[in-house]
Design a protein around this motif. Structure first.
Motif, PDB file in Angstrom:
ATOM      1  N   GLY A  27       1.458 -11.677  -7.837  1.00  0.00           N
ATOM      2  CA  GLY A  27       0.816 -10.941  -6.753  1.00  0.00           C
ATOM      3  C   GLY A  27       1.805 -10.455  -5.710  1.00  0.00           C
ATOM      4  N   PHE A  28       1.238  -9.867  -4.641  1.00  0.00           N
ATOM      5  CA  PHE A  28       2.058  -9.210  -3.627  1.00  0.00           C
ATOM      6  C   PHE A  28       2.892 -10.181  -2.795  1.00  0.00           C
ATOM      7  N   TRP A  29       2.277 -11.220  -2.220  1.00  0.00           N
ATOM      8  CA  TRP A  29       2.996 -12.097  -1.287  1.00  0.00           C
ATOM      9  C   TRP A  29       4.134 -12.862  -1.952  1.00  0.00           C
TER      10      TRP A  29
ATOM     11  N   CYS B  24       5.799 -11.782  -4.445  1.00  0.00           N
ATOM     12  CA  CYS B  24       6.788 -10.735  -4.708  1.00  0.00           C
ATOM     13  C   CYS B  24       7.585 -10.438  -3.444  1.00  0.00           C
ATOM     14  N   LEU B  25       6.891 -10.355  -2.321  1.00  0.00           N
ATOM     15  CA  LEU B  25       7.574 -10.114  -1.047  1.00  0.00           C
ATOM     16  C   LEU B  25       8.526 -11.254  -0.723  1.00  0.00           C
TER      17      LEU B  25
ATOM     18  N   THR C 135       7.512 -10.177 -10.995  1.00  0.00           N
ATOM     19  CA  THR C 135       6.972 -11.133 -10.028  1.00  0.00           C
ATOM     20  C   THR C 135       5.642 -10.639  -9.481  1.00  0.00           C
ATOM     21  N   TRP C 136       5.563  -9.339  -9.171  1.00  0.00           N
ATOM     22  CA  TRP C 136       4.321  -8.756  -8.648  1.00  0.00           C
ATOM     23  C   TRP C 136       3.195  -8.872  -9.686  1.00  0.00           C
ATOM     24  N   ILE C 137       3.508  -8.534 -10.937  1.00  0.00           N
ATOM     25  CA  ILE C 137       2.501  -8.584 -11.994  1.00  0.00           C
ATOM     26  C   ILE C 137       2.016 -10.020 -12.226  1.00  0.00           C
TER      27      ILE C 137
ATOM     28  N   ALA D 218      11.612 -10.880  -2.816  1.00  0.00           N
ATOM     29  CA  ALA D 218      12.440  -9.778  -2.318  1.00  0.00           C
ATOM     30  C   ALA D 218      13.238 -10.212  -1.086  1.00  0.00           C
TER      31      ALA D 218
ATOM     32  N   LEU E 150      11.434  -7.889  -9.498  1.00  0.00           N
ATOM     33  CA  LEU E 150      10.373  -7.716  -8.506  1.00  0.00           C
ATOM     34  C   LEU E 150       9.058  -7.259  -9.156  1.00  0.00           C
ATOM     35  N   SER E 151       9.138  -6.353 -10.109  1.00  0.00           N
ATOM     36  CA  SER E 151       7.904  -5.881 -10.738  1.00  0.00           C
ATOM     37  C   SER E 151       7.240  -6.984 -11.560  1.00  0.00           C
TER      38      SER E 151
END
Length: 65
Positions: free
Chosen positions: A24-26, A28-29, A19-21, A32, A16-17
């Motif tokens: 971005g946020f969406w 990553c969400l 993917t976020w890096i 998840a 998850l981290s």
């Protein structure tokens, strides 16, 4: 080496981290949510998930009386 809950949690956190890096946020969400759906399907296939109990929980019914 056996898979424990701690190692599994570390792996999920790493995925998850990263993917976020990277995205971005969406995204990553989305990853998840996809992981959670995959886990539910896996537990259902393994027979470790009672669908009736899960539906009752979403309806707000208590499992104990």
């Amino acid at each position: 080496m056996t898979a424990t809950a701690t190692r599994t949690g570390i792996l999920i956190g790493a995925v998850l981290s990263l993917t976020w890096i990277a995205f971005g946020f969406w995204p990553c969400l989305f990853v998840a949510v996809a992981m959670a759906v995959g886990a539910l399907i896996g537990r259902l296939i393994d027979g470790k998930l009672n669908v009736a109990t899960l539906v009752d929980a979403f309806r707000g019914k208590r499992s104990s009386s």
